[in-house]
Each structure stands twice: as C-alpha cells, then as structure tokens.
Design a protein around this motif. Sequence first.
Motif, PDB file in Angstrom:
ATOM      1  N   LEU A  75       0.800  -1.225   0.000  1.00 35.97           N
ATOM      2  CA  LEU A  75       0.000   0.000   0.000  1.00 35.97           C
ATOM      3  C   LEU A  75       0.833   1.275   0.000  1.00 35.97           C
ATOM      4  O   LEU A  75       0.314   2.350   0.275  1.00 35.97           O
ATOM      5  N   VAL A  76       2.118   1.174  -0.294  1.00 33.52           N
ATOM      6  CA  VAL A  76       2.980   2.352  -0.318  1.00 33.52           C
ATOM      7  C   VAL A  76       3.369   2.660  -1.755  1.00 33.52           C
ATOM      8  O   VAL A  76       3.820   1.777  -2.486  1.00 33.52           O
ATOM      9  N   ARG A  77       3.170   3.903  -2.163  1.00 32.98           N
ATOM     10  CA  ARG A  77       3.655   4.370  -3.457  1.00 32.98           C
ATOM     11  C   ARG A  77       4.747   5.390  -3.173  1.00 32.98           C
ATOM     12  O   ARG A  77       4.542   6.335  -2.410  1.00 32.98           O
ATOM     13  N   THR A  78       5.907   5.196  -3.763  1.00 34.10           N
ATOM     14  CA  THR A  78       7.079   6.012  -3.445  1.00 34.10           C
ATOM     15  C   THR A  78       7.451   6.864  -4.645  1.00 34.10           C
ATOM     16  O   THR A  78       7.661   6.344  -5.740  1.00 34.10           O
ATOM     17  N   ILE A  79       7.519   8.170  -4.438  1.00 31.31           N
ATOM     18  CA  ILE A  79       7.905   9.092  -5.496  1.00 31.31           C
ATOM     19  C   ILE A  79       9.045   9.965  -4.993  1.00 31.31           C
ATOM     20  O   ILE A  79       9.275  10.076  -3.789  1.00 31.31           O
ATOM     21  N   ARG A  80       9.752  10.565  -5.930  1.00 35.47           N
ATOM     22  CA  ARG A  80      10.966  11.292  -5.557  1.00 35.47           C
ATOM     23  C   ARG A  80      10.928  12.729  -6.055  1.00 35.47           C
ATOM     24  O   ARG A  80      10.552  12.988  -7.196  1.00 35.47           O
ATOM     25  N   LEU A  81      11.320  13.636  -5.171  1.00 37.66           N
ATOM     26  CA  LEU A  81      11.519  15.035  -5.530  1.00 37.66           C
ATOM     27  C   LEU A  81      13.019  15.281  -5.550  1.00 37.66           C
ATOM     28  O   LEU A  81      13.697  15.143  -4.532  1.00 37.66           O
ATOM     29  N   GLU A  82      13.554  15.626  -6.725  1.00 36.52           N
ATOM     30  CA  GLU A  82      15.007  15.716  -6.900  1.00 36.52           C
ATOM     31  C   GLU A  82      15.649  16.732  -5.959  1.00 36.52           C
ATOM     32  O   GLU A  82      16.662  16.465  -5.328  1.00 36.52           O
ATOM     33  N   THR A  83      15.066  17.930  -5.885  1.00 34.67           N
ATOM     34  CA  THR A  83      15.631  18.996  -5.058  1.00 34.67           C
ATOM     35  C   THR A  83      14.841  19.107  -3.767  1.00 34.67           C
ATOM     36  O   THR A  83      13.626  19.296  -3.792  1.00 34.67           O
ATOM     37  N   ALA A  84      15.531  18.992  -2.650  1.00 30.10           N
ATOM     38  CA  ALA A  84      14.851  18.972  -1.355  1.00 30.10           C
ATOM     39  C   ALA A  84      14.131  20.291  -1.085  1.00 30.10           C
ATOM     40  O   ALA A  84      14.723  21.368  -1.163  1.00 30.10           O
ATOM     41  N   SER A  85      12.853  20.196  -0.794  1.00 35.32           N
ATOM     42  CA  SER A  85      12.038  21.341  -0.397  1.00 35.32           C
ATOM     43  C   SER A  85      10.779  20.788   0.230  1.00 35.32           C
ATOM     44  O   SER A  85       9.982  20.135  -0.453  1.00 35.32           O
ATOM     45  N   PHE A  86      10.595  21.029   1.521  1.00 37.37           N
ATOM     46  CA  PHE A  86       9.425  20.470   2.186  1.00 37.37           C
ATOM     47  C   PHE A  86       8.138  21.033   1.594  1.00 37.37           C
ATOM     48  O   PHE A  86       7.175  20.298   1.349  1.00 37.37           O
ATOM     49  N   ALA A  87       8.115  22.332   1.327  1.00 37.59           N
ATOM     50  CA  ALA A  87       6.912  22.948   0.760  1.00 37.59           C
ATOM     51  C   ALA A  87       6.580  22.348  -0.604  1.00 37.59           C
ATOM     52  O   ALA A  87       5.424  22.028  -0.901  1.00 37.59           O
ATOM     53  N   ARG A  88       7.599  22.169  -1.448  1.00 38.54           N
ATOM     54  CA  ARG A  88       7.358  21.578  -2.765  1.00 38.54           C
ATOM     55  C   ARG A  88       6.988  20.101  -2.656  1.00 38.54           C
ATOM     56  O   ARG A  88       6.222  19.581  -3.474  1.00 38.54           O
ATOM     57  N   ALA A  89       7.521  19.412  -1.651  1.00 39.90           N
ATOM     58  CA  ALA A  89       7.175  18.005  -1.460  1.00 39.90           C
ATOM     59  C   ALA A  89       5.691  17.851  -1.140  1.00 39.90           C
ATOM     60  O   ALA A  89       5.038  16.907  -1.603  1.00 39.90           O
ATOM     61  N   LEU A  90       5.140  18.780  -0.351  1.00 35.44           N
ATOM     62  CA  LEU A  90       3.707  18.739  -0.063  1.00 35.44           C
ATOM     63  C   LEU A  90       2.898  18.929  -1.341  1.00 35.44           C
ATOM     64  O   LEU A  90       1.948  18.184  -1.614  1.00 35.44           O
ATOM     65  N   GLU A  91       3.277  19.927  -2.131  1.00 38.97           N
ATOM     66  CA  GLU A  91       2.564  20.191  -3.386  1.00 38.97           C
ATOM     67  C   GLU A  91       2.678  19.002  -4.338  1.00 38.97           C
ATOM     68  O   GLU A  91       1.695  18.600  -4.979  1.00 38.97           O
ATOM     69  N   PHE A  92       3.870  18.429  -4.432  1.00 41.44           N
ATOM     70  CA  PHE A  92       4.108  17.285  -5.311  1.00 41.44           C
ATOM     71  C   PHE A  92       3.243  16.101  -4.886  1.00 41.44           C
ATOM     72  O   PHE A  92       2.631  15.414  -5.710  1.00 41.44           O
ATOM     73  N   GLY A  93       3.172  15.859  -3.578  1.00 39.44           N
ATOM     74  CA  GLY A  93       2.361  14.761  -3.079  1.00 39.44           C
ATOM     75  C   GLY A  93       0.888  14.937  -3.385  1.00 39.44           C
ATOM     76  O   GLY A  93       0.202  13.992  -3.785  1.00 39.44           O
ATOM     77  N   VAL A  94       0.378  16.159  -3.213  1.00 39.77           N
ATOM     78  CA  VAL A  94      -1.033  16.426  -3.518  1.00 39.77           C
ATOM     79  C   VAL A  94      -1.297  16.211  -5.005  1.00 39.77           C
ATOM     80  O   VAL A  94      -2.308  15.618  -5.396  1.00 39.77           O
ATOM     81  N   ARG A  95      -0.389  16.674  -5.836  1.00 41.60           N
ATOM     82  CA  ARG A  95      -0.574  16.541  -7.281  1.00 41.60           C
ATOM     83  C   ARG A  95      -0.539  15.077  -7.729  1.00 41.60           C
ATOM     84  O   ARG A  95      -1.287  14.673  -8.623  1.00 41.60           O
ATOM     85  N   GLU A  96       0.312  14.274  -7.110  1.00 43.96           N
ATOM     86  CA  GLU A  96       0.451  12.877  -7.521  1.00 43.96           C
ATOM     87  C   GLU A  96      -0.645  11.982  -6.948  1.00 43.96           C
ATOM     88  O   GLU A  96      -0.895  10.903  -7.476  1.00 43.96           O
ATOM     89  N   SER A  97      -1.287  12.410  -5.877  1.00 41.58           N
ATOM     90  CA  SER A  97      -2.375  11.609  -5.316  1.00 41.58           C
ATOM     91  C   SER A  97      -3.659  11.899  -6.090  1.00 41.58           C
ATOM     92  O   SER A  97      -3.800  12.947  -6.715  1.00 41.58           O
ATOM     93  N   SER A  98      -4.594  10.954  -6.040  1.00 43.93           N
ATOM     94  CA  SER A  98      -5.834  11.133  -6.800  1.00 43.93           C
ATOM     95  C   SER A  98      -7.078  10.814  -5.984  1.00 43.93           C
ATOM     96  O   SER A  98      -8.190  10.949  -6.481  1.00 43.93           O
TER      97      SER A  98
END
Length: 339
Positions: A89-112
């Motif tokens: 039940l884990v889907r793992t995605i990667r954000l190349e450049t570390a940024s907590f704020a961008r990681a939140l946005e990336f996670g929301v965009r990748e989830s459905s």
Amino acid sequence: MVEDPGTPLAAGIWNPRMTTTEPDAAQRPGPPECSIIIATMALRERADTLFRAIESVRKGNHTPLEVLVVVNGQQFDPDLVRRLCHAPLVRTIRLETASFARALEFGVRESSAPYFGFLDDDDEYLPGAVDLRVEALRSRPNAALLASNGFRQVDDQDKLALLNLAEAERDPLVSLFRENWLPSCGGMFRRSRIPEDLFHDISSHLEWTWVAFQVARRLEVAVLDEPTFRIHSFPDSQSRSSQYLLNQPPALRRILLDCTRQDARAIVRKHLAQSLYRLSNHYLDRKEYRLAWKYHLDCLLCRPEGWRYWKHAARLAGLRRSPGSRRGGIGSGGRFDAP
C-alpha cells in the motif's frame, strides 16, 4: 520490477503501482478513497519512525487507502527506499531537489483520492483515525478541511495537542493565530473543495500555518475534537532550531500582506513582535550584539505590539558596556558601544 532508487527517473516515480499483500478491507484492489502523504528525506536514522508512521495509517481502518511517500531530495538511504518500494500500500515518489513545501505540493498533485491528509515521518496516527476523519468530513459536504485533535508526547506523556479546537469552527481565522489548529498530521482535505493553487507557493516556513490561513480566509472548516494523532517531540526538532527562529518573521510578514481583518492582523503583529524579540535574545546570548540590536529595533517597529519590549534595550546596552566604564545601564553615565 522495482526501479533501483539510485537511478534517477524522469518522472520521479520509483514504484507507480501499489502492492497488496493483506486481504483486509483497507487493502482491497481498486482506487483508494484516501491518500496519506508522508514527505521524508528517507534517512537511515528515520527508518524505524517512518515505518511506524506507515503502519499507523493502516491500523484499524477500513477505508481503501494508499500511503504516498515523497522522498525529498538526494540524501536518502538507498536500502530504506528499496524497503519502501516493496511495502504494501505504499507508493514512493521522488523530488530531486529537497524542499518540504514543494514536497507537499508534489504529493497532492500525484495523489488522486477524493480525500487526503499528511503525516510526518516521526509522528503517527491513532488506530482508526482515517475512518473517523473521512466519516466526519462526509457528514459536512461543504467543508474543504477537517481539523482534528490529537496528542503531543512530551517526556513519554501524552498531552492534548489543541485546547481550543472548537473555536476553529466558529472563527477559523482569528482562532488560528491564537492556537494553530492545523498541525501537520491533524487535517483531512476534501479534494473537490480544495482550489488548485492551495498548495502552490506555500510559505517555506510555518507551512501549516500558511495552509490553514489560506483555508480559513476562503473555505469552510469542520472540526473533529477527538484524538486522531500523536506528535513525537525530539530535541532536534526543527521548531527548536536557530533557523526556525530566523525564518519566523518573514513567514509572519507574508501572512500580514494577505490578511485584511484588523482583529486577526493585530494578533499576527503580536506574534511577529515576539519572534523578533526572541531573535534579539538569541543573538544576545551568542554575543552577536549588532544582530541583537537589529532585531530589537525591528521589534519596536511592530507598533504598538512591539513597544512592550522597549525595556529590552536596557539589557542590550548594559551588556555592551565599554571596558573602561565603571557602571552600566541607561542614565548611569557609562559609555556604550554603538550597535
């Protein structure tokens, strides 16, 4: 086949499909109804708490769900990421450049999923938390966000995290600045009510205060005043660091730029003055007197809220007494170095 996490992928996704190994209700095939996003640097020393967080999402829930782990930056432990890629039940995605704020946005965009929430890699949900939140949010069809209560563990003792959560439903904006009712693991969002730009350009500090502020000024907030999470406090937590103190004033100033209600603005200015006062004390303790004076003067400019700290100048002046002076303090006749 799971991709080698040491190999960069153009899409940033290592494990685009969930694996299901248990037959319980939360792991049935089909699209998830809820996504829980965990942004983590995937460091080796975080492995135990990260998997504790993941397991807590599953425990006691029947809502079909996924855990979306955003590996934030390049410092990850490859062995830990391999374990994540094989976890059910884990889907793992990667954000190349570390940024907590961008990681939140990336996670929301990748989830459905129609509902989504967040969890830090060192915190946990209480059993059944996802079911409780989804059910409560379904009962409030116009609400964009459900804010729930939980525990903060201090010295192995659970203490209620939010003491005035009920106020968030009556006046979410003003109550936010009296007590931040949206800790990172406390919210559940309804995707259909969330504007596309909510997680875009998040303030890089006080991220959850910023998100809650944007929700409070535009959207409806529902409240579940029951414990659904546990926050673990550690000595190296970001909120205790020097960098955290330094980053508070610009984040609060950004909120002031968008805040139009005068009663809320007065509370934010009070927090801004306090943050500048703490910075002045911080640099005074480090004997960096020029910066101590700078932040003290900035504090006084937060009028009238900053004026309550004017006596701090006497302490600054007393500690800047020149070696040849016999006495310190304002009006003593002693000579002081310029800030």
